[in-house]
Write a protein that holds these residues in place. Sequence first.
Motif, mmCIF file in Angstrom:
data_model
loop_
_atom_site.group_PDB
_atom_site.id
_atom_site.type_symbol
_atom_site.label_atom_id
_atom_site.label_comp_id
_atom_site.label_asym_id
_atom_site.label_seq_id
_atom_site.Cartn_x
_atom_site.Cartn_y
_atom_site.Cartn_z
ATOM 1 N N ASP A 1 7.071 43.361 132.884
ATOM 2 C CA ASP A 1 5.988 43.279 133.861
ATOM 3 C C ASP A 1 5.879 41.907 134.493
ATOM 4 O O ASP A 1 5.000 41.688 135.349
ATOM 5 N N LEU A 2 6.724 40.965 134.065
ATOM 6 C CA LEU A 2 6.715 39.592 134.574
ATOM 7 C C LEU A 2 5.388 38.895 134.310
ATOM 8 O O LEU A 2 4.982 37.994 135.040
ATOM 9 N N THR A 3 4.713 39.295 133.243
ATOM 10 C CA THR A 3 3.399 38.723 132.927
ATOM 11 C C THR A 3 3.451 37.724 131.785
ATOM 12 O O THR A 3 2.446 37.056 131.515
ATOM 13 N N GLY A 4 4.561 37.610 131.096
ATOM 14 C CA GLY A 4 4.643 36.702 129.966
ATOM 15 C C GLY A 4 6.081 36.430 129.596
ATOM 16 O O GLY A 4 7.004 37.121 130.043
ATOM 17 N N PRO A 5 6.311 35.405 128.770
ATOM 18 C CA PRO A 5 7.688 35.030 128.427
ATOM 19 C C PRO A 5 8.294 35.949 127.384
ATOM 20 O O PRO A 5 7.597 36.603 126.609
ATOM 21 N N THR A 6 9.616 35.995 127.392
ATOM 22 C CA THR A 6 10.376 36.621 126.325
ATOM 23 C C THR A 6 11.479 35.651 125.927
ATOM 24 O O THR A 6 11.590 34.563 126.491
ATOM 25 N N LYS A 7 12.294 36.021 124.985
ATOM 26 C CA LYS A 7 13.259 35.074 124.428
ATOM 27 C C LYS A 7 14.462 34.923 125.354
ATOM 28 O O LYS A 7 14.995 35.905 125.859
ATOM 29 N N SER B 1 0.396 38.073 146.938
ATOM 30 C CA SER B 1 -0.936 38.093 146.351
ATOM 31 C C SER B 1 -0.951 37.203 145.113
ATOM 32 O O SER B 1 0.079 36.673 144.693
ATOM 33 N N ASP B 2 -2.123 37.030 144.519
ATOM 34 C CA ASP B 2 -2.213 36.194 143.319
ATOM 35 C C ASP B 2 -1.370 36.749 142.180
ATOM 36 O O ASP B 2 -0.793 36.000 141.388
ATOM 37 N N VAL B 3 -1.299 38.088 142.078
ATOM 38 C CA VAL B 3 -0.470 38.694 141.036
ATOM 39 C C VAL B 3 0.996 38.352 141.260
ATOM 40 O O VAL B 3 1.717 37.972 140.328
ATOM 41 N N GLN B 4 1.462 38.468 142.509
ATOM 42 C CA GLN B 4 2.860 38.161 142.796
ATOM 43 C C GLN B 4 3.153 36.676 142.603
ATOM 44 O O GLN B 4 4.220 36.309 142.124
ATOM 45 N N VAL B 5 2.198 35.809 142.972
ATOM 46 C CA VAL B 5 2.395 34.376 142.756
ATOM 47 C C VAL B 5 2.598 34.094 141.277
ATOM 48 O O VAL B 5 3.460 33.302 140.879
ATOM 49 N N MET B 6 1.808 34.742 140.429
ATOM 50 C CA MET B 6 1.953 34.565 138.991
ATOM 51 C C MET B 6 3.294 35.103 138.503
ATOM 52 O O MET B 6 3.955 34.508 137.653
ATOM 53 N N HIS B 7 3.733 36.243 139.081
ATOM 54 C CA HIS B 7 5.028 36.814 138.702
ATOM 55 C C HIS B 7 6.180 35.870 139.024
ATOM 56 O O HIS B 7 7.151 35.770 138.266
ATOM 57 N N TYR B 8 6.085 35.193 140.176
ATOM 58 C CA TYR B 8 7.200 34.361 140.621
ATOM 59 C C TYR B 8 7.164 32.951 140.019
ATOM 60 O O TYR B 8 8.088 32.171 140.225
ATOM 61 N N ARG B 9 6.090 32.616 139.336
ATOM 62 C CA ARG B 9 5.991 31.275 138.762
ATOM 63 C C ARG B 9 7.071 31.074 137.705
ATOM 64 O O ARG B 9 7.310 31.930 136.865
ATOM 65 N N GLU B 10 7.725 29.955 137.756
ATOM 66 C CA GLU B 10 8.776 29.637 136.796
ATOM 67 C C GLU B 10 8.166 29.120 135.498
ATOM 68 O O GLU B 10 7.270 28.264 135.503
#
Length: 700
Positions: A434-440, A674-683
Amino acid sequence: MSGTAAPCSSGVTSERAPPSSGMYKLEVELRRGHNLAVRDRGGSSDPYVKFKLAGKEVFRSKTIHKNLNPVWDEKTTLIVDCLSDPLYVKVFDYDFGLQDDFMGSAYLYLESLEQQRTIPVTLVLKDSQHPDQDLGTLDLAVTLTPKDSPIEERRDSTQQSVRLSELHRKSQLWRGIVSIALIEGRNLIPMDPNGLSDPYVKFRLGPQKYKSKTVPKTLSPQWREQFDLHLYEETGGVLEITVWDKDTGRRDDFIGRCQLDLSTLSKERTHHLELALEESRGSVVLLVTLTASAHVSIADLSVTPLDDPQERREILRRYGVMQSFSNWKDVGIVQVKVMRAEGLMAADVTGKSDPFCVLELNNDRLQTHTVYKNLNPEWNKVFTFNVKDIHSVLEVTVFDEDRDRSADFLGKVAIPLLHVRNGERKSYALKNKDLTGPTKGVLHLEIDVIYNTFKASLKTVVPAERKYIEEEPKVSKQLLQQNFNRVKRCIMVLISYGTYINSCFEWESAQRSIVSFVVFVVVVWNFELYMLPLALLLLLVWNYFFSSSRGTADSAEAVFDWEDEEEDKEDKESEPKGFMGKLYAIQDVFISVQSALDDVASYGERIKNTANWTVPFLSWLAIAALCLATVLLFLVPLRYLVLAWGVNKFTKKLRDPFMIDNNELLDFLSRVPSDVQVMHYRELKVDLGQSPRRRRANPS
């Protein structure tokens, strides 16, 4: 257990077993399949076959579309150095843009084969998870012969590996683009009790699929949609078209079908076609254009296109200012170097993974080869895509190739092309699905984007390309709550502005109220319409210099309190049984409300992010448009502009009956994240101290 071979009795020898070690040549002819498993909704499958030897893929067949009794008639020659390793045969159903479905597997035990004879073999396909399920059979013909020369064997093995890699590369590349505009349907048959239908159209070209929007309650629907498909050499160029009637709560009704052989159409010109449906009355109207292949390639790092100075100059010239008015669809190119990954998740029971990367840019999809049994794979491949929209997002997903199942997800990154810094080698921390959090894991990429700014600006105000394959929306309490909170935040901003203005009327602050009154009198007394875009222009300039919200990835993330993934799983485990027919209508309403809240919140956030310089390219474009609007409104009387707009609107259909209507402002806002997409694209921040390479270099 997976299925085993059932060779003809003449093919198995129990008297003399060949030695298990040594050099052997195994010739395999993949003939056909019988009664294979159904994996697609239409009651069919798109099967292909993989051969594995000693854990490595050594052969992959072509895909036979919509057939449960496929005929391949393909031959391959394998080099075997140990007969104790069986040939592992797997069958998959190909799904464009999705994970391929497992259809069964079987083992061919080489020690039981008689040498120097062609032996017919029938493999019974099985699934270890469902051992009693009938998955059909495969017919093979195999010939096992000893190899005399180890040097010759190694040469054959190398050539075989090179051929397989080359076939894998070529199978992904397309030879042309088919641009299709679905205009309308005429005189369709009624499928509903009210004497009407809710028609939509499905397109299929080889493995590619596209589904149009549904037009409710009509027998002459106006779709007016445009999309592009890739034309592969192996597909034969036959476009399959089916028309359906949408029904809520039950299976959709079939209206009719037709086919179009694209090889009969001339290239580089638009064909206006009316295709009659074969199994009922009615027809569909299309505009079809065939163009040459886009700039797409796969290469090794040693032959990187943009590293060649002469080729780079040619590409820069092709997308320079002087070429701004030629081929407006060709906006630019993006080159992606996929070097390696580090610290990936272990997906196999052995503590390792078999990772490969899939790169997606809108509907263009390419992938790397698989590196077996490795958590720190090196691919060292270069991928080149054609850029049709500079606001596109490059998605790179890492999968684990599974022996018996569909590929396992390992991690993903989403990179907007406008965020790319050319030639910079970067480490991207992988995220979840979901591109909402990190994984390994960490992925190492180097990206170059070359594009024409004028063409990119023009593409900003036309409809964005839609993804052909998208997940169906699901009912989610968490998503509904999240979208409600987003709308609430946008409304609260408007309320706060209203409260501020009201405070001026209430004279809560004498100084502020006096200044507001003077400004109000001066503006109203001298008001001209050009002041409206000028005011927005000043707002953008003010935020450019003074706003602390530029690059709002961190602030957007702070707004969202993401719940634990367990809540998502809880939502997905909804009850599938009991009164499903009655619940369909409630579910549709729920999804509609959920989507409407998402749309309202997204457009509110996009307007805010345009003013906040979240995407500088779009903010500069807004400044250019506002400057132009200011000058026009200053120089040209408003009545003339309104008259020109009205004449254009009234005569548009007369000038071009097949024109696809659009709203330039909404198309522009659709490019703003949108704010959701900005969060998704954040490195995510890469912790270099956790890198396996660094730990080896600094054992202390």
